[in-house]
Write a protein that holds these residues in place. Structure first.
Motif: not given
Length: 187
Positions: A79-80, A167-177
């Motif tokens: 994942q990104w 942001l990459p959809p598969e890791s946006e939940h981790e990257l957004r914060p």
């Protein structure tokens, strides 16, 4: 040298950084307190060869206009994510470890690392991570020079600039914060 001794300076630096850091919310404060407790219980808690749960350092690299972030397609996770990894005994500080990891993984010789912790993230590892079971990640932010070319390292499947608003959809939940915290940190 074996055990915690080669990493004693990094453990001391991590404790000092975490002691001084003012967490922005209750969740981050709980992580800060938990990291300090982990380091108190594990003198080698900053070393990959230490306990299966250990500190890591990462760095979100942003472009000068603060419109894009440089992400790595992580070889083990698939994942990104932001750039980062394990501390090494010759890292002078936790922040220096984050900057080193960002330079190694991106091929960017020059980055402007911003002082201070941006975010903490404790996450379990699934897959082929060897004896590592959990990372207590300390995250920083750096600004890349304008127009610089990145180079994919052996640790990544790919590197790419991603728009902050896509942001990459598969890791946006981790990257957004992290992206939100980094932009706030940059002012």
């Amino acid at each position: 040298m074996t055990g915690a001794a080669p990493f004693a300076h990094l453990s001391a630096d991590a404790r000092a950084e975490l002691d001084a850091w003012v967490a922005p919310d209750d969740q981050q404060e709980a992580l800060r307190v938990g990291y300090l407790a982990h380091l108190a219980a594990h003198p080698d808690g900053v070393a990959k060869a230490g306990p299966p749960a250990h500190l890591t350092a990462s760095c979100l690299v942003v472009d000068p206009p603060r419109e894009r972030v440089l992400l790595t397609l992580h070889a083990k996770a698939g994942q990104w994510y932001q750039l980062g990894g394990h501390l090494e005994a010759d890292d002078a500080t936790l922040a220096a470890a984050a900057a080193r990891e960002a330079r190694e993984e991106s091929g960017l010789a020059t980055l402007t690392l911003q002082p201070g912790i941006v975010q903490l993230d404790r996450h379990e590892l699934v897959g082929s991570f060897g004896r590592c079971r959990e990372h207590l990640d300390v995250r920083y932010v750096a600004v890349a020079p304008e127009g610089v070319e990145h180079v994919v390292s052996d640790e990544s499947l790919d590197l790419a600039w991603w728009p902050i608003d896509a942001l990459p959809p598969e890791s946006e939940h981790e990257l957004r914060p992290l992206v939100t915290a980094a932009l706030r940190h940059l002012g």
